[in-house]
Design a protein around this motif. Structure first.
Motif, PDB file in Angstrom:
ATOM      1  N   ASP A 264      47.096  90.085  46.445  1.00  0.00           N
ATOM      2  CA  ASP A 264      46.208  89.302  47.289  1.00  0.00           C
ATOM      3  C   ASP A 264      46.722  87.856  47.228  1.00  0.00           C
ATOM      4  O   ASP A 264      46.546  87.169  46.223  1.00  0.00           O
ATOM      5  CB  ASP A 264      44.778  89.414  46.743  1.00  0.00           C
ATOM      6  CG  ASP A 264      43.801  88.662  47.614  1.00  0.00           C
ATOM      7  OD1 ASP A 264      44.255  87.826  48.428  1.00  0.00           O
ATOM      8  OD2 ASP A 264      42.581  88.901  47.477  1.00  0.00           O
ATOM      9  N   HIS A 265      47.376  87.418  48.304  1.00  0.00           N
ATOM     10  CA  HIS A 265      48.024  86.097  48.277  1.00  0.00           C
ATOM     11  C   HIS A 265      47.026  84.954  48.143  1.00  0.00           C
ATOM     12  O   HIS A 265      47.369  83.876  47.682  1.00  0.00           O
ATOM     13  CB  HIS A 265      48.908  85.918  49.509  1.00  0.00           C
ATOM     14  CG  HIS A 265      50.071  86.851  49.516  1.00  0.00           C
ATOM     15  ND1 HIS A 265      51.109  86.738  48.621  1.00  0.00           N
ATOM     16  CD2 HIS A 265      50.342  87.943  50.263  1.00  0.00           C
ATOM     17  CE1 HIS A 265      51.974  87.707  48.841  1.00  0.00           C
ATOM     18  NE2 HIS A 265      51.532  88.467  49.827  1.00  0.00           N
ATOM     19  N   ALA A 266      45.780  85.207  48.523  1.00  0.00           N
ATOM     20  CA  ALA A 266      44.775  84.155  48.408  1.00  0.00           C
ATOM     21  C   ALA A 266      44.469  83.845  46.943  1.00  0.00           C
ATOM     22  O   ALA A 266      44.078  82.734  46.602  1.00  0.00           O
ATOM     23  CB  ALA A 266      43.502  84.581  49.142  1.00  0.00           C
ATOM     24  N   LEU A 267      44.650  84.836  46.081  1.00  0.00           N
ATOM     25  CA  LEU A 267      44.331  84.616  44.667  1.00  0.00           C
ATOM     26  C   LEU A 267      45.567  84.267  43.837  1.00  0.00           C
ATOM     27  O   LEU A 267      45.474  83.632  42.790  1.00  0.00           O
ATOM     28  CB  LEU A 267      43.693  85.891  44.073  1.00  0.00           C
ATOM     29  CG  LEU A 267      42.330  86.305  44.642  1.00  0.00           C
ATOM     30  CD1 LEU A 267      41.885  87.632  44.041  1.00  0.00           C
ATOM     31  CD2 LEU A 267      41.288  85.231  44.349  1.00  0.00           C
ATOM     32  N   CYS A 268      46.729  84.712  44.293  1.00  0.00           N
ATOM     33  CA  CYS A 268      47.959  84.570  43.502  1.00  0.00           C
ATOM     34  C   CYS A 268      48.396  83.117  43.392  1.00  0.00           C
ATOM     35  O   CYS A 268      48.428  82.390  44.388  1.00  0.00           O
ATOM     36  CB  CYS A 268      49.055  85.396  44.163  1.00  0.00           C
ATOM     37  SG  CYS A 268      50.675  85.156  43.447  1.00  0.00           S
ATOM     38  N   THR A 269      48.734  82.682  42.171  1.00  0.00           N
ATOM     39  CA  THR A 269      49.209  81.306  41.957  1.00  0.00           C
ATOM     40  C   THR A 269      50.731  81.258  41.805  1.00  0.00           C
ATOM     41  O   THR A 269      51.290  80.242  41.420  1.00  0.00           O
ATOM     42  CB  THR A 269      48.576  80.713  40.692  1.00  0.00           C
ATOM     43  OG1 THR A 269      48.908  81.578  39.596  1.00  0.00           O
ATOM     44  CG2 THR A 269      47.069  80.603  40.803  1.00  0.00           C
TER      45      THR A 269
ATOM     46  N   LYS B  14      56.404  83.057  47.693  1.00  0.00           N
ATOM     47  CA  LYS B  14      55.366  84.088  47.751  1.00  0.00           C
ATOM     48  C   LYS B  14      55.783  85.262  46.881  1.00  0.00           C
ATOM     49  O   LYS B  14      56.971  85.598  46.818  1.00  0.00           O
ATOM     50  CB  LYS B  14      55.242  84.590  49.191  1.00  0.00           C
ATOM     51  CG  LYS B  14      54.005  84.098  49.917  1.00  0.00           C
ATOM     52  CD  LYS B  14      53.954  84.777  51.275  1.00  0.00           C
ATOM     53  CE  LYS B  14      52.569  84.735  51.874  1.00  0.00           C
ATOM     54  NZ  LYS B  14      52.553  85.330  53.214  1.00  0.00           N
TER      55      LYS B  14
ATOM     56  N   ALA C 173      44.973  89.168  40.757  1.00  0.00           N
ATOM     57  CA  ALA C 173      45.365  89.141  42.165  1.00  0.00           C
ATOM     58  C   ALA C 173      46.004  90.440  42.637  1.00  0.00           C
ATOM     59  O   ALA C 173      46.320  90.587  43.803  1.00  0.00           O
ATOM     60  CB  ALA C 173      46.322  87.978  42.401  1.00  0.00           C
TER      61      ALA C 173
END
Ligand code: SF4
Ligand code: SF4
Ligand code: SF4
Ligand code: SF4
Lengths: 297, 290
Positions: B63-68, B88, B110
């Motif tokens: 989930d790219h929205a959560l991944c740092t 990414k 994530a």
């Protein structure tokens, strides 16, 4: 450039096409590598006398559990997604079932008591051979009694590199080993038979490849033993038919003895020469549905 | 009694031999364990009694929205499935082995694991008994679990109908699905052809059956393509104490029958090859244990 030679089911003549195409390209002095990725039944080297250059074992890391350090927390067994750790705390039993282990490393990370170390286990080998005209054969060979050829296949594809032309002799089917092999290919040639079994497997391969955004071309082997079902399907789906090879007992005999038809039958040599021309010149346009200007009947 | 028909490599005529056996005698249960290239249903056209889905392996999805983009997952994945591309985190579906390791250690939670449910198992009746078969969805790990499910269903069908024989068409190769097919069966038939590769592959698959399976017999299919090679294979069988069940000639009528949706024994009962196949089948199911 990587070309995968594949077939939905085995035994359609995939190895026959891959070895003879390789032979023709080698003879021309092309920089060419044949990678035998059918690691459960690697047979390509039966057709060549070549010198072994290098052999590398393919291993993965399997856990070793020290019972004396184990605090019986059970975390390793819960973290293993393959049920490879047999854990019975009350009976003080904890064992690694090596056949089920995929070597993912999760259990050793999970253990907070330092009870898990790892050891390498051999899955197979990748061997590189050099032919007398300077081309290479890279063979993936899974060890008997192992479960999955995937790691060995990956290692062989890596070893083959991507310089010049690399021919990948792909494993049968459309499951994981097949996907691993064709995933790396720029061009996929499917070898099939004009029978209902052949068609059913061909359809499955084409659908799988299209999902991967790859457009294959097809060779029909033993073109005269079946019916027109495969040709009709290709027409309908706009899939280029590269060649039709007729059944010939003389060809079957040469193949059965581990010899190359392109060395012995002139008509076969010229068929494969044309195929080689097509591959070294025309592959860039495949996907826009080129029809080859020649056809063997 | 369970009989498995296998071959070290594909295309030796294994499925045509199985089809002939399936229609050579009493009613029985046929199990197509070649789940990666199931073909027998084309000949037997079973009436679909039931279909069941088979839940395959896991695949990791970010989930790219959560991944740092901390890179922890990438450094731990042992299947080279995770890479960083243009800032990414990307997970290759084809390389992911579904071990769950990354999803367990991601500090941002994530990574989710998804399972494919596209593989199927069917069972139904055909003209000489019951048939069970599986179809593995493309790209699935051919893990043998679907094979076990097909075998269990076949046993259930045999129990319910009182049919005594389960005939299995096995997958090619020597890996996990083959081991799942032969483990614990009573009889194994290896179909080979008189070629160098046929012999090499026979040797490898024989080693597997010795470790996991029952009594082994060999059929040399299309022996007349190369009789000298057929003799060599026969000699090899004798040396290893495995029975030679028979030699079958090359006969185009096998393919003709397949095109007509029949087995060769059904369509050409008087052909030599049909008689040979019937003999082999009768020998297989009568002599020995049971
Ligand atoms: S390495 Fe992975 S597969 Fe093997 S036992 Fe540990 S957790 Fe299970
Ligand atoms: S995680 Fe470590 S301590 Fe816990 S059960 Fe496994 S080996 Fe023992
Ligand atoms: S571990 Fe989690 S947060 Fe870190 S890069 Fe991987 S997915 Fe992103
Ligand atoms: S589930 Fe396992 S194999 Fe898949 S990406 Fe995560 S760590 Fe890698």
């Amino acid at each position: 450039m990587r070309i995968a030679v594949a077939s939905g089911k085995g035994g359609t003549g995939k190895t026959f096409v891959a070895t003879n195409l390789f032979n023709v390209l080698s003879r021309r002095g092309e920089r060419v590598t044949l990678a035998d990725c059918d690691a459960e039944a690697p047979d390509d080297m039966l057709f060549f006398s070549a010198e072994k250059v290098r052999e590398t074992e393919v291993t993965h890391q399997v856990p070793v559990i020290n019972k004396d350090a184990c605090t019986w927390c059970g975390r390793c067994s819960r973290w293993c997604n393959y049920n490879a750790i047999f854990y019975l705390p009350n009976a003080k039993v904890i064992e690694v079932i090596e056949n089920l282990c995929h070597g993912c490393g999760a259990c050793s990370f999970a253990c907070n008591s330092g009870a898990i170390t790892e050891k390498p286990v051999v899955l197979g080998a990748v061997t590189t051979f050099s032919t007398d005209v300077g081309s290479r054969v890279v063979e993936a060979r899974m060890k008997v009694n192992e479960m999955s050829p995937v790691r060995v296949i990956k290692a062989a594809i890596k070893e083959s590199g991507d310089e010049g032309i690399v021919i990948l002799d792909a494993p049968p089917g459309t499951s994981c080993p097949f996907i691993q092999t064709v995933d790396k290919a720029d061009y996929v040639v499917l070898v099939t038979e004009p029978t209902p079994f052949g068609l059913s497997d061909l359809k499955q391969s084409v659908e799988t490849l299209r999902e991967m955004k790859k457009e294959p071309a097809v060779i029909i082997n033993r073109a005269d033993i079946g019916d027109g079902c495969v040709a009709e399907y290709l027409e309908k789906e706009n899939i280029p038919l590269l060649a039709e090879i007729r059944y010939d007992p003389a060809v079957a005999r040469i193949y059965s003895e581990g010899r190359l038809v392109t060395q012995e039958i002139p008509a076969m040599a010229s068929l494969f020469e044309k195929l080689a021309d097509h591959i070294s010149e025309g592959y860039g346009t495949v996907g826009q549905n080129i029809r080859p200007t020649w056809k063997w009947r | 009694m369970e009989v498995a028909v296998i071959s070290g490599k594909g295309g030796t005529g294994k499925s045509s031999v199985t089809a002939a056996f399936a229609t050579a005698g009493d009613r029985l249960v046929v199990a197509d364990c070649d789940v990666d290239a199931a073909n027998l249903y084309l000949i037997f056209n079973p009436e679909h009694g039931t279909g069941q889905s088979y839940i395959g392996g896991h695949k990791a999805v970010v989930d790219h929205a959560l991944c740092t983009v901390c890179g922890i997952c990438e450094s731990y994945c042992r299947f080279d499935a995770i890479t960083e591309q243009e800032g990414k985190i990307m997970i290759s579906e084809t390389s992911c082995d579904g071990c769950l390791f990354c999803s367990r250690i991601c500090p941002m939670n994530a990574i989710k694991m998804v399972r494919s449910d596209k593989s199927r198992m069917y069972s139904g009746s055909f003209r000489n008994g019951m048939m069970v078969y599986g179809r593995l969805a493309p790209g699935e790990e051919n893990s043998g679990k679907l094979v076990s499910m097909v075998r269990d269903e076949a046993k259930k069908a045999a129990g319910e109908t009182g049919m005594k024989i389960i005939l299995m068409d096995g997958p090619p190769g020597i890996g996990c699905p083959v081991i799942s097919t032969v483990t614990g069966v009573d009889r194994i038939v290896i179909v080979t052809e008189p070629t160098m590769s046929g012999l090499e592959d026979l040797k490898r698959v024989f080693e597997v059956t010795r470790k996991f399976g029952g009594e082994v017999g060999v059929i040399i299919n299309k022996y007349d393509l190369n009789e000298a090679m057929a003799d060599r294979i026969e000699g090899w069988c004798a040396a290893l104490g495995s029975a030679l069940l028979g030699r079958l000639p090359y006969d185009r009528r096998v393919t003709e029958a397949m095109i007509a949706g029949k087995s060769v024994t059904e369509m050409f009962p008087d052909a030599e090859i049909s008689k040979l196949l019937k003999d082999i089948w009768n020998k297989l199911i009568t002599n020995g244990k049971e």
